[in-house]
Enzyme design. Structure first.
Site, PDB file in Angstrom:
ATOM      1  N   THR A 122       7.623  45.306  66.706  1.00 39.08           N
ATOM      2  CA  THR A 122       6.316  45.876  66.296  1.00 39.08           C
ATOM      3  C   THR A 122       6.657  46.404  64.828  1.00 39.08           C
ATOM      4  OG1 THR A 122       5.922  46.599  68.712  1.00 39.08           O
ATOM      5  CG2 THR A 122       4.608  47.860  66.908  1.00 39.08           C
ATOM      6  N   SER A 124       5.304  48.785  63.556  1.00 36.68           N
ATOM      7  CA  SER A 124       5.196  50.321  63.241  1.00 36.68           C
ATOM      8  C   SER A 124       6.511  50.845  63.422  1.00 36.68           C
ATOM      9  CB  SER A 124       4.036  51.112  64.335  1.00 36.68           C
ATOM     10  OG  SER A 124       4.432  50.682  65.579  1.00 36.68           O
ATOM     11  N   CYS A 125       7.533  50.341  64.056  1.00 34.65           N
ATOM     12  CA  CYS A 125       8.836  50.715  64.435  1.00 34.65           C
ATOM     13  C   CYS A 125       9.852  50.624  63.217  1.00 34.65           C
ATOM     14  CB  CYS A 125       9.331  49.622  65.609  1.00 34.65           C
ATOM     15  SG  CYS A 125       8.755  49.948  67.030  1.00 34.65           S
ATOM     16  N   GLY A 126       9.205  50.194  62.008  1.00 31.47           N
ATOM     17  CA  GLY A 126       9.965  50.208  60.830  1.00 31.47           C
ATOM     18  C   GLY A 126      10.937  49.052  60.509  1.00 31.47           C
TER      19      GLY A 126
END
Length: 286
Positions: A122, A124-126
């Protein structure tokens, strides 16, 4: 299924004349609500989505995260009540259907507890860079590089408008993303879905294929209404989709993943032109 739109009062101001205009009216908004996805009764993730096609959303999400790879591995799903969701468990008669519990087929491993929402895929997890690309290549069951799909450029250029024609809720609200799956050989539109989240719209499309037991999605095109992020490219690869087309720009990591995996990636697919960032050989110049 929950509400797709709600009406809210707004004040509309216009400055196109000598005297500013103002009027009050009702405006349709796309609904955004949380969906908690559970597997075997254990919470896995919460995503903000537009209600509708929740089972498809959950099934597609499980494919994207490498939990399942075939329709036969997905057994059933049931909406259930819980704190904050409404329903008998919450002491109210109404269930808002914001919790979905998935049952996997016997023998399919449950997601590890340590993976709860901290998924490697993901964006958004960076996570970014080579580690993320290697993770997708390692976990994906399907090799899109060997897919023999080809299609004329004119067919690919027509897909954004065909997707737009399917966006009924966007037409009312202007606030939803969309994704569609096309057969590359015939140009047939197989399925189209809308959602406030572009990743959710793609998961719903993939989930439709899971429930129809159509994975891998060889010989297909995934058309999306916005940009092509790493996450969307990853979802295409995980589902065995060989061609990803976007009306806007791809990210640099999406291009790197496409190059590494053999995914055809087209961006700025609008009007009479497009940019091909990877595996351009699948698009015929006619």
């Amino acid at each position: 299924m929950g509400r797709l739109t709600v009406n809210r009062p707004v004040v509309k101001i216009t400055l196109d004349g000598e005297v500013p205009g103002e009027r009050r009216r009702s405006d349709a908004l796309a609904v955004e609500e949380p969906l908690e996805i559970r597997v075997g009764g254990h919470a896995l993730t919460i995503t903000m989505r537009t209600p509708g096609h929740d089972v498809e959303l959950a099934a597609g999400f499980l494919v994207s995260e490498g939990v399942i790879a075939r329709g036969e591995q997905f057994r059933s799903a049931i909406h259930c009540g819980g704190p904050g969701t409404g329903g008998p468990a919450a002491g109210t008669p109404e269930n808002t259907y914001n919790v979905l519990d998935i049952a996997l087929a016997p023998g399919v491993s449950l997601p590890e507890a340590s993976l709860t929402r901290n998924f490697y895929t993901t964006s958004s997890c960076g996570l970014c860079g080579k580690a993320s690309i290697d993770a997708v290549e390692t976990v994906s069951t399907y090799d899109v590089a060997t897919d023999a799909a080809i299609l004329p450029a004119a067919d690919l250029l027509a897909m954004p408008d065909r997707l737009r024609a399917e966006q009924a809720v966007f037409g009312k609200t202007g606030g939803l993303h969309a994704a569609a799956l096309f057969d590359a050989a015939s140009g047939e539109l197989l399925v189209a879905r809308e959602d406030v989240g572009r990743h959710n719209a793609v998961d719903k499309v993939i989930g439709w294929a899971v429930l129809a037991d159509r994975l891998p999605l060889r010989g297909t095109v995934l058309q999306v209404s916005g940009r092509a992020s790493f996450e969307l490219a990853q979802k295409a690869v995980m589902a065995g989709i060989p061609i990803l087309s976007a009306v806007s720009a791809p990210s640099s990591l999406a291009v790197e993943l496409a190059e590494a995996s053999g995914l055809t990636l087209a961006g700025f697919v609008r009007g009479t032109s497009m940019n091909l960032y990877a595996r351009a050989d699948r698009v015929l110049r006619r």
